[in-house]
Design a protein around this motif. Structure first.
Motif, PDB file in Angstrom:
ATOM      1  N   THR A 254       0.831  -1.210   0.000  1.00  8.65           N
ATOM      2  CA  THR A 254       0.000   0.000   0.000  1.00  8.65           C
ATOM      3  C   THR A 254       0.864   1.258   0.000  1.00  8.65           C
ATOM      4  O   THR A 254       0.527   2.265  -0.647  1.00  8.65           O
ATOM      5  CB  THR A 254      -0.944  -0.001   1.212  1.00  8.65           C
ATOM      6  OG1 THR A 254      -1.636  -1.256   1.272  1.00  8.65           O
ATOM      7  CG2 THR A 254      -1.971   1.109   1.107  1.00  8.65           C
ATOM      8  N   VAL A 255       1.975   1.214   0.719  1.00 12.23           N
ATOM      9  CA  VAL A 255       2.925   2.333   0.677  1.00 12.23           C
ATOM     10  C   VAL A 255       3.449   2.525  -0.749  1.00 12.23           C
ATOM     11  O   VAL A 255       3.608   3.657  -1.224  1.00 12.23           O
ATOM     12  CB  VAL A 255       4.091   2.091   1.658  1.00 12.23           C
ATOM     13  CG1 VAL A 255       5.188   3.141   1.462  1.00 12.23           C
ATOM     14  CG2 VAL A 255       3.592   2.128   3.103  1.00 12.23           C
TER      15      VAL A 255
ATOM     16  N   VAL B  42       1.022   4.559  -2.795  1.00 11.67           N
ATOM     17  CA  VAL B  42       1.079   5.989  -2.483  1.00 11.67           C
ATOM     18  C   VAL B  42       2.312   6.636  -3.121  1.00 11.67           C
ATOM     19  O   VAL B  42       2.221   7.715  -3.724  1.00 11.67           O
ATOM     20  CB  VAL B  42       1.085   6.204  -0.952  1.00 11.67           C
ATOM     21  CG1 VAL B  42       1.330   7.668  -0.613  1.00 11.67           C
ATOM     22  CG2 VAL B  42      -0.237   5.727  -0.343  1.00 11.67           C
TER      23      VAL B  42
ATOM     24  N   LEU C  43      -3.716   8.962  -4.563  1.00 13.73           N
ATOM     25  CA  LEU C  43      -2.792   9.066  -3.437  1.00 13.73           C
ATOM     26  C   LEU C  43      -3.554   9.258  -2.120  1.00 13.73           C
ATOM     27  O   LEU C  43      -3.265   8.600  -1.114  1.00 13.73           O
ATOM     28  CB  LEU C  43      -1.830  10.230  -3.682  1.00 13.73           C
ATOM     29  CG  LEU C  43      -0.690  10.468  -2.683  1.00 13.73           C
ATOM     30  CD1 LEU C  43       0.465  11.173  -3.393  1.00 13.73           C
ATOM     31  CD2 LEU C  43      -1.130  11.318  -1.493  1.00 13.73           C
ATOM     32  N   ILE C  44      -4.550  10.138  -2.124  1.00 16.20           N
ATOM     33  CA  ILE C  44      -5.323  10.414  -0.909  1.00 16.20           C
ATOM     34  C   ILE C  44      -6.093   9.176  -0.459  1.00 16.20           C
ATOM     35  O   ILE C  44      -6.070   8.809   0.730  1.00 16.20           O
ATOM     36  CB  ILE C  44      -6.295  11.594  -1.142  1.00 16.20           C
ATOM     37  CG1 ILE C  44      -5.516  12.881  -1.461  1.00 16.20           C
ATOM     38  CG2 ILE C  44      -7.185  11.795   0.075  1.00 16.20           C
ATOM     39  CD1 ILE C  44      -4.565  13.309  -0.381  1.00 16.20           C
TER      40      ILE C  44
ATOM     41  N   GLY D 144      -5.402   6.129  -1.183  1.00 17.93           N
ATOM     42  CA  GLY D 144      -4.416   5.139  -0.769  1.00 17.93           C
ATOM     43  C   GLY D 144      -3.958   5.341   0.666  1.00 17.93           C
ATOM     44  O   GLY D 144      -3.766   4.377   1.415  1.00 17.93           O
ATOM     45  N   LEU D 145      -3.780   6.594   1.061  1.00  8.33           N
ATOM     46  CA  LEU D 145      -3.387   6.897   2.442  1.00  8.33           C
ATOM     47  C   LEU D 145      -4.479   6.488   3.425  1.00  8.33           C
ATOM     48  O   LEU D 145      -4.198   5.979   4.517  1.00  8.33           O
ATOM     49  CB  LEU D 145      -3.085   8.388   2.584  1.00  8.33           C
ATOM     50  CG  LEU D 145      -1.766   8.883   1.972  1.00  8.33           C
ATOM     51  CD1 LEU D 145      -1.676  10.407   2.053  1.00  8.33           C
ATOM     52  CD2 LEU D 145      -0.568   8.246   2.684  1.00  8.33           C
TER      53      LEU D 145
ATOM     54  N   LEU E  92      -4.294   2.765   3.786  1.00 10.35           N
ATOM     55  CA  LEU E  92      -3.140   2.395   4.605  1.00 10.35           C
ATOM     56  C   LEU E  92      -3.447   2.540   6.087  1.00 10.35           C
ATOM     57  O   LEU E  92      -3.141   1.653   6.895  1.00 10.35           O
ATOM     58  CB  LEU E  92      -1.936   3.264   4.225  1.00 10.35           C
ATOM     59  CG  LEU E  92      -0.639   3.025   5.011  1.00 10.35           C
ATOM     60  CD1 LEU E  92      -0.134   1.603   4.794  1.00 10.35           C
ATOM     61  CD2 LEU E  92       0.424   4.042   4.600  1.00 10.35           C
ATOM     62  N   GLY E  93      -4.080   3.648   6.464  1.00  9.18           N
ATOM     63  CA  GLY E  93      -4.414   3.863   7.861  1.00  9.18           C
ATOM     64  C   GLY E  93      -5.387   2.827   8.387  1.00  9.18           C
ATOM     65  O   GLY E  93      -5.212   2.283   9.492  1.00  9.18           O
TER      66      GLY E  93
END
Length: 427
Positions: A297-298, A301, A386-387, A389-390, A393-394
C-alpha cells in the motif's frame, strides 16, 4: 495431476500449468487493453469520460461474475468446467475487437472479455487454494501471478512490436493478439484436471465430495469478522486503483509519447509486477501477510506521488514501475488472507465475494477517474488515488490483525456455520 502433500515440497504442478495458461491469455489481453483507450480516443473519437465509464463498468461486471462463478463452483464442487467457459468467452472477444468499427463493437468486445475473465477467476483462485499447502499458499498465489504477469509483460512487448510492424494498424494488432489466447485455451482443456482431493486450512488432505453443496445465504454471514473487516479495506483500496489505460493516455497527452511506444507503459509496470509477486508471496508465508500488504500500500502511495509530480517521462516511468510492485503484492495478500480466513467448502464463495467488493471499488475508481480527469485534468487522478491510498493504509494498519507466520498447522480458518474463528493467529 498430483496434488502437493502437506509437507514442505515443491509447489503443485497444477499451479504451474494454471500460471502458464494465465501467461498466454494475459499476453493476448494486454495487447488489446494497452491500446483500447488510445484506439477509442484517437481512431473513433470517443470522449475520455465515456472511456473511463466503459473501463470502470467493464471491470465492475467482471468482478460481479467472479462472485457468481465462485458460488457456482462451490455448489458443483468443481472448478475446471467453469474456468473453460470463462476462457472461451474471453477468446471470442478478441476477433470482435479486431473487427470493431464503432464504440458499440468495442463495448461488446470489452464486456465479453471481462465477463469471461470474471467467470474463470474465482474457480481458478479456489483451485489454487485447494491444492496449495497452508505453508506455501501465498507463494503459490504469487507464483501463479508472476507467471501470469510475465505474460502481461510479454504482451506489452508484443503490442509494441506489432504496432511497429503494422505501422500503427490497430485492427491488425488485435488479430495478432488473438493467437496466444487460443493456445492458452488448448492448454487449459488438455492439461488442467479437476483434483480428487484438496488441502484444508489445517494442512490435511481431504477427499473432494461428489455431492452438490446447497447455496445458502448463511454462508455469507458465517465468513467471519476478520473476513468482513478485510472487505472494508478492499473496498477503500480498490477505489484508489484507476484503470492503467489512463496512464497510457496521460503519457501520450502530456509527455508526447508516440502511439507506437504506448504499450511500453504496460511493459514497465508488468515487469515489476511479475518480479515482485512470487518473492513477496514467499516473504508473506514466512513473516506474515500484514507486513507485506502494508508495504504494498505504501508502494501505491509513492507511485501516485511520482506520477503526479513528474515533469517528464523519466520520473513518470519510475512511478509506473512502483505501481507494478503494489500490483504484485496487494492482490496476492488479499486472496491469501481470504483463503486463510474461510473454510475450504466456501473458498469459491469467499473469493467471489471479495471480487464483488473489489468491483464496487473498481467502478468508483474508473468512473471517478474519468470524472476527475475531465474536471481537473488527467494529472489529478494520481493525486486523488494518493489520498484514497493513504486512507486505505491507515485503516489497514488499524484493523488487520498482525498475526504470526504459519508454521504448518492451523491458519485461522473459520468453522463454517458457527461464525466464529479459531484462536490461532492469521497473517
Amino acid at each position: 495431476m498430483k496434488n502437493a502433500p502437506t509437507t514442505k515440497k515443491a509447489i503443485p504442478t497444477t499451479v504451474w500449468v494454471i500460471g502458464l495458461v494465465m501467461c498466454l491469455i494475459n499476453a493476448s489481453t494486454v495487447v488489446i487493453y494497452s491500446l483500447s483507450a488510445l484506439y477509442l480516443n484517437t481512431s473513433l473519437g470517443v470522449d475520455i469520460r465515456l472511456i473511463g465509464l466503459l473501463e470502470g463498468s467493464a471491470e465492475a461486471l467482471s468482478f460481479i461474475m467472479k462472485l457468481f462463478s465462485g458460488v457456482i463452483s462451490d455448489y458443483f464442487r468443481r472448478r475446471r468446467p467453469i474456468m473453460l467457459i470463462g476462457y472461451f468467452m474471453a477468446i471470442v472477444s478478441k476477433p470482435i475487437m479486431a473487427t470493431s468499427t464503432n464504440f458499440f463493437n468495442v463495448f461488446t468486445a470489452r464486456f465479453l472479455e471481462r465477463i469471461g475473465n470474471g467467470i474463470q477467476a474465482s474457480p481458478r483462485d479456489a483451485l489454487v487454494g485447494d491444492v496449495a499447502p497452508a505453508t506455501q499458499r501465498a507463494a503459490s498465489f504469487g507464483l501463479m501471478r508472476s507467471l501470469g504477469t510475465a505474460g502481461s509483460f510479454m504482451g506489452s512487448i508484443l503490442g509494441f512490436l506489432a504496432m511497429w510492424y503494422t505501422a500503427d494498424n490497430f485492427k491488425q494488432v488485435f488479430w495478432i493478439a488473438s493467437i496466444p489466447a487460443f493456445i492458452a485455451f488448448i492448454l487449459l482443456a488438455l492439461y488442467v484436471k479437476e483434483p480428487k482431493t484438496h488441502i484444508d486450512n489445517d494442512g490435511k488432505i481431504v477427499r473432494l465430495k461428489k455431492s452438490r453443496r446447497p447455496i445458502r445465504m448463511a454462508d455469507f454471514m458465517s465468513l467471519g469478522r476478520n473476513y468482513w473487516t478485510l472487505m472494508v479495506i478492499v473496498l477503500i483500496f480498490m477505489s484508489a486503483r484507476f484503470g492503467e489505460s489512463l496512464m497510457v493516455l496521460y503519457s501520450y497527452d502530456n509527455f508526447g509519447l508516440e502511439k507506437t511506444y504506448a504499450p511500453l507503459i504496460m511493459t514497465l509496470y508488468n515487469l515489476t509486477y511479475s518480479f515482485s509477486s512470487y518473492p513477496c508471496g514467499v516473504l508473506a508465508d514466512k513473516y506474515g501477510r500484514k507486513t507485506v500488504m502494508v508495504f504494498g500500500t505504501v508502494a501505491l502511495v509513492v507511485s501516485d506521488l511520482c506520477m503526479y509530480s513528474a515533469s517528464g517521462l523519466p520520473i513518470f516511468f519510475v512511478g509506473v514501475l512502483i505501481w507494478g510492485i503494489q500490483l504484485g503484492i496487494v492482490h496476492n495478500m488479499f486472496v491469501s488472507l481470504v483463503t486463510d480466513y474461510v473454510h475450504e467448502d466456501v473458498r469459491g464463495t469467499a473469493i467471489g465475494t471479495y471480487y464483488l467488493i473489489a468491483a464496487v471499488g473498481s467502478f468508483i475508481a474508473g468512473a471517478g477517474g474519468g470524472f476527475v480527469s475531465h474536471q481537473f485534468g488527467i494529472q489529478a487522478i494520481f493525486f486523488s488515488s494518493l489520498i484514497v491510498g493513504l486512507v486505505a493504509l491507515g485503516v489497514m494498519i488499524a484493523l488487520v490483525p498482525k498475526g504470526k507466520p504459519i508454521k504448518g498447522a492451523k491458519s485461522g480458518a473459520l468453522k463454517v456455520g458457527t461464525g466464529t474463528e479459531t484462536k490461532t493467529s492469521v497473517q
